[in-house]
Design a protein around this motif. Sequence first.
Motif, PDB file in Angstrom:
ATOM      1  N   GLN A   1      -8.205   8.367   6.028  1.00 14.68           N
ATOM      2  CA  GLN A   1      -8.766   7.941   7.250  1.00 14.68           C
ATOM      3  C   GLN A   1      -9.984   8.826   7.407  1.00 14.68           C
ATOM      4  OE1 GLN A   1      -7.695   4.828   8.751  1.00 14.68           O
ATOM      5  NE2 GLN A   1      -7.347   4.542   6.427  1.00 14.68           N
ATOM      6  N   GLU A   2     -10.871   8.417   8.170  1.00  8.09           N
ATOM      7  CA  GLU A   2     -11.906   9.194   8.799  1.00  8.09           C
ATOM      8  C   GLU A   2     -11.233  10.482   9.887  1.00  8.09           C
ATOM      9  OE1 GLU A   2     -15.613   9.214   8.696  1.00  8.09           O
ATOM     10  OE2 GLU A   2     -14.986   8.582   6.798  1.00  8.09           O
ATOM     11  N   HIS A   3     -10.340   9.941  10.538  1.00 11.33           N
ATOM     12  CA  HIS A   3      -9.818  10.839  11.769  1.00 11.33           C
ATOM     13  C   HIS A   3      -8.254  11.001  11.325  1.00 11.33           C
ATOM     14  CE1 HIS A   3      -9.434  12.298  15.824  1.00 11.33           C
ATOM     15  NE2 HIS A   3     -10.827  12.928  15.582  1.00 11.33           N
ATOM     16  N   TYR A   4      -7.797  12.293  12.034  1.00 11.09           N
ATOM     17  CA  TYR A   4      -6.263  12.249  11.925  1.00 11.09           C
ATOM     18  C   TYR A   4      -5.626  11.064  12.841  1.00 11.09           C
ATOM     19  CZ  TYR A   4      -7.326  14.774  16.193  1.00 11.09           C
ATOM     20  OH  TYR A   4      -7.766  15.148  17.378  1.00 11.09           O
ATOM     21  N   ILE A   5      -4.266  10.961  12.459  1.00 17.92           N
ATOM     22  CA  ILE A   5      -3.537  10.174  13.449  1.00 17.92           C
ATOM     23  C   ILE A   5      -3.758  10.331  14.770  1.00 17.92           C
ATOM     24  CG2 ILE A   5      -1.191   8.867  13.960  1.00 17.92           C
ATOM     25  CD1 ILE A   5      -0.829   9.722  10.897  1.00 17.92           C
ATOM     26  N   GLU A   6      -4.218   9.607  15.616  1.00 15.76           N
ATOM     27  CA  GLU A   6      -4.514   9.850  17.038  1.00 15.76           C
ATOM     28  C   GLU A   6      -2.960   9.971  17.692  1.00 15.76           C
ATOM     29  OE1 GLU A   6      -7.658  10.039  18.261  1.00 15.76           O
ATOM     30  OE2 GLU A   6      -6.604  10.641  20.181  1.00 15.76           O
ATOM     31  N   GLY A   7      -2.882  11.249  18.406  1.00 16.70           N
ATOM     32  CA  GLY A   7      -1.699  11.485  19.108  1.00 16.70           C
ATOM     33  C   GLY A   7      -0.854  12.377  18.158  1.00 16.70           C
ATOM     34  N   SER A   8      -1.391  12.697  17.090  1.00 18.56           N
ATOM     35  CA  SER A   8      -0.419  13.689  16.245  1.00 18.56           C
ATOM     36  C   SER A   8      -0.646  15.130  16.438  1.00 18.56           C
ATOM     37  CB  SER A   8      -0.647  13.243  14.685  1.00 18.56           C
ATOM     38  OG  SER A   8      -2.103  13.814  14.239  1.00 18.56           O
ATOM     39  N   PHE A   9       0.284  15.732  15.926  1.00 14.27           N
ATOM     40  CA  PHE A   9       0.138  17.491  16.149  1.00 14.27           C
ATOM     41  C   PHE A   9       1.129  18.060  15.211  1.00 14.27           C
ATOM     42  CE2 PHE A   9       2.573  15.978  19.765  1.00 14.27           C
ATOM     43  CZ  PHE A   9       3.564  16.690  19.746  1.00 14.27           C
ATOM     44  N   SER A  10       1.051  19.411  15.072  1.00 16.05           N
ATOM     45  CA  SER A  10       1.773  20.284  14.043  1.00 16.05           C
ATOM     46  C   SER A  10       2.060  19.873  12.700  1.00 16.05           C
ATOM     47  CB  SER A  10       3.304  20.293  14.809  1.00 16.05           C
ATOM     48  OG  SER A  10       4.080  21.203  14.444  1.00 16.05           O
ATOM     49  N   ILE A  11       3.137  19.872  12.246  1.00 17.22           N
ATOM     50  CA  ILE A  11       3.392  19.784  10.846  1.00 17.22           C
ATOM     51  C   ILE A  11       4.291  19.104   9.898  1.00 17.22           C
ATOM     52  CG2 ILE A  11       1.929  22.137  10.322  1.00 17.22           C
ATOM     53  CD1 ILE A  11       4.864  23.488   9.708  1.00 17.22           C
TER      54      ILE A  11
ATOM     55  N   THR B   1       0.988  -1.194   0.124  1.00 18.25           N
ATOM     56  CA  THR B   1       0.024   0.114   0.035  1.00 18.25           C
ATOM     57  C   THR B   1       0.771   1.407  -0.047  1.00 18.25           C
ATOM     58  OG1 THR B   1      -1.608  -1.046   1.221  1.00 18.25           O
ATOM     59  CG2 THR B   1      -1.662   1.243   1.167  1.00 18.25           C
ATOM     60  N   TYR B   2       0.311   2.296  -0.675  1.00 19.44           N
ATOM     61  CA  TYR B   2       0.982   3.538  -0.612  1.00 19.44           C
ATOM     62  C   TYR B   2       0.551   4.370   0.165  1.00 19.44           C
ATOM     63  CZ  TYR B   2       3.708   2.068  -4.552  1.00 19.44           C
ATOM     64  OH  TYR B   2       4.600   1.375  -5.252  1.00 19.44           O
ATOM     65  N   TYR B   3       1.062   5.131   1.404  1.00 15.36           N
ATOM     66  CA  TYR B   3       0.536   5.883   2.373  1.00 15.36           C
ATOM     67  C   TYR B   3       0.851   7.430   2.084  1.00 15.36           C
ATOM     68  CZ  TYR B   3      -0.190   1.195   4.504  1.00 15.36           C
ATOM     69  OH  TYR B   3      -0.329   0.218   4.896  1.00 15.36           O
ATOM     70  N   LEU B   4       0.069   8.290   2.048  1.00 18.37           N
ATOM     71  CA  LEU B   4       0.078   9.705   1.902  1.00 18.37           C
ATOM     72  C   LEU B   4       0.090  10.260   3.348  1.00 18.37           C
ATOM     73  CD1 LEU B   4       0.921  12.171  -0.047  1.00 18.37           C
ATOM     74  CD2 LEU B   4      -1.599  12.413  -0.162  1.00 18.37           C
ATOM     75  N   TYR B   5       0.959  10.805   3.958  1.00 16.01           N
ATOM     76  CA  TYR B   5       1.006  11.640   5.084  1.00 16.01           C
ATOM     77  C   TYR B   5       0.916  13.166   5.069  1.00 16.01           C
ATOM     78  CZ  TYR B   5       2.387   7.212   7.018  1.00 16.01           C
ATOM     79  OH  TYR B   5       2.307   5.719   7.134  1.00 16.01           O
ATOM     80  N   PHE B   6       0.111  13.672   5.828  1.00 14.64           N
ATOM     81  CA  PHE B   6      -0.337  15.303   5.449  1.00 14.64           C
ATOM     82  C   PHE B   6      -0.717  16.149   6.528  1.00 14.64           C
ATOM     83  CE2 PHE B   6      -4.840  15.057   5.460  1.00 14.64           C
ATOM     84  CZ  PHE B   6      -5.162  13.591   5.144  1.00 14.64           C
ATOM     85  N   PRO B   7      -0.303  17.144   6.732  1.00 13.89           N
ATOM     86  CA  PRO B   7      -0.670  17.998   7.988  1.00 13.89           C
ATOM     87  C   PRO B   7      -1.891  18.895   7.491  1.00 13.89           C
ATOM     88  CG  PRO B   7       1.328  19.001   6.880  1.00 13.89           C
ATOM     89  CD  PRO B   7       0.786  17.900   6.157  1.00 13.89           C
ATOM     90  N   ALA B   8      -2.852  19.169   8.423  1.00 14.15           N
ATOM     91  CA  ALA B   8      -3.999  19.892   7.890  1.00 14.15           C
ATOM     92  C   ALA B   8      -4.368  20.656   9.322  1.00 14.15           C
ATOM     93  CB  ALA B   8      -5.125  19.570   6.855  1.00 14.15           C
ATOM     94  N   ARG B   9      -5.223  21.607   9.198  1.00 18.23           N
ATOM     95  CA  ARG B   9      -5.927  22.252  10.330  1.00 18.23           C
ATOM     96  C   ARG B   9      -7.009  21.516  10.363  1.00 18.23           C
ATOM     97  NH1 ARG B   9      -4.138  27.417  12.560  1.00 18.23           N
ATOM     98  NH2 ARG B   9      -2.469  28.539  10.952  1.00 18.23           N
ATOM     99  N   ASP B  10      -7.425  20.942  11.776  1.00 16.58           N
ATOM    100  CA  ASP B  10      -8.961  20.385  11.927  1.00 16.58           C
ATOM    101  C   ASP B  10      -9.935  21.380  12.163  1.00 16.58           C
ATOM    102  OD1 ASP B  10      -8.709  21.448  14.543  1.00 16.58           O
ATOM    103  OD2 ASP B  10      -8.180  19.338  15.609  1.00 16.58           O
ATOM    104  N   GLN B  11     -11.164  20.847  12.487  1.00 16.74           N
ATOM    105  CA  GLN B  11     -12.325  21.946  12.779  1.00 16.74           C
ATOM    106  C   GLN B  11     -11.914  22.984  13.891  1.00 16.74           C
ATOM    107  OE1 GLN B  11     -14.185  21.531  10.436  1.00 16.74           O
ATOM    108  NE2 GLN B  11     -13.534  19.534   9.594  1.00 16.74           N
ATOM    109  N   GLU B  12     -10.965  22.869  14.837  1.00 16.47           N
ATOM    110  CA  GLU B  12     -10.784  23.559  15.786  1.00 16.47           C
ATOM    111  C   GLU B  12      -9.587  24.497  15.267  1.00 16.47           C
ATOM    112  OE1 GLU B  12     -11.630  20.450  17.457  1.00 16.47           O
ATOM    113  OE2 GLU B  12     -13.537  21.489  17.320  1.00 16.47           O
ATOM    114  N   GLY B  13      -9.205  24.335  14.284  1.00 18.08           N
ATOM    115  CA  GLY B  13      -7.783  25.280  13.864  1.00 18.08           C
ATOM    116  C   GLY B  13      -6.717  24.785  14.219  1.00 18.08           C
ATOM    117  N   ILE B  14      -6.543  23.492  14.721  1.00 17.04           N
ATOM    118  CA  ILE B  14      -5.321  22.967  15.304  1.00 17.04           C
ATOM    119  C   ILE B  14      -4.632  21.945  14.167  1.00 17.04           C
ATOM    120  CG2 ILE B  14      -4.256  21.642  17.020  1.00 17.04           C
ATOM    121  CD1 ILE B  14      -6.421  22.384  18.976  1.00 17.04           C
ATOM    122  N   PHE B  15      -3.545  22.238  13.946  1.00 22.21           N
ATOM    123  CA  PHE B  15      -2.717  21.360  12.981  1.00 22.21           C
ATOM    124  C   PHE B  15      -2.586  19.987  13.498  1.00 22.21           C
ATOM    125  CE2 PHE B  15      -1.217  25.028  10.258  1.00 22.21           C
ATOM    126  CZ  PHE B  15      -1.471  24.536   9.044  1.00 22.21           C
TER     127      PHE B  15
END
Length: 326
Positions: free
Chosen positions: A128-138, A97-111
């Motif tokens: 995925q439905e949700h961002y990676i649990e425990g991830s933050f920043s960019i 499988t190829y995985y694309l990892y990417f940062p974005a602001r969530d609905q609260e404006g937190i990366f």
Amino acid sequence: MKPIVNPKEPLVTHIYTADPSAHVFEGKIYIYPSHDIDHDGPTNDNGDQYAMEDYHVLSMEDFHSPCVDHGIALHLNDIPWASKQLWAPDAAYKNDTYYLYFPARDQEGIFRIGVATSASPSGPFTPQEHYIEGSFSIDPAVFIDEDDKAYMYFGGLWGGQLEKWQTGTFDPNAVGPAATEPAFGPRMAELNEDMLTLKAAPQEISIVDSDGKPILAGDEARRYFEGPWVHKHNGYYYLSYSTGTTHCLVYAISKSPQGPFVFQGTILTPVIGWTTHHSIVQFNEKWYLFYHDCSLSGGVNHKRCVKYTELSYREDGTIETIDPYK
Ligand code: FUB
């Protein structure tokens, strides 16, 4: 044979691209850049000008072939948790499988950092439905070691919000360390075998000088700002990154993917434009640096273009400094 896309020239000119993460997949060079857009919105230290909404994947058979744009690989509208700003991505291959990892602001404006999957290196990618649990920043950069363990390095100051995570939870009022204190390092977390979840909470990576002393926050020529990239050469792990305010790409080395990394020097001197962001990849025995500048837009900071050039090691494993315009 002369390359079709000359070194130090834009890889593509029909769209603005930045933050190139290059990989060799299926014998070709694949580049995963940000896709910069033109807009009249605000420009500030928060990075509001980087208002990207989708990703395109680029590829080249080799350096003598044209660079192909495979079209939209993932759009903001298709990412349930994200609200805006698809910043610097990276890709990895495992589990067929190829995985694309990417940062974005969530609905609260937190990366946060998300992941999307595809059967093809050119996408399209399904998030995925949700961002990676425990991830933050960019700025995620995923490195798979020879023992098949996968590590995600990430983090960026200012608009990238790394300062806000000192206590492990998001504090909107937190500021960075004083100039005389150790600088923040990037964060690193091992990925589980599924490549979708973190094995443990991210840890801070330490960058030290040749005496083993931490690089200080006021040492803006050497301290970590954003855009980590890890590659391995002759048994050493090379952590390269952007110094942000001093606009260089620099690097540090370690015998372990967890560090500490010892600062070595500059890979790329400043480019046209504020940001600098890169990747390093080996293709057919040679090493290449992919990076961006703002030459295509005449210097507009949020309208960048991806370029490449060859990278050389000296006998002792240090990297020769590259001038982007010579
Ligand atoms: O492209 C948006 C941001 O600018 C990236 O995430 C940073 O590394 C900088 O290049």
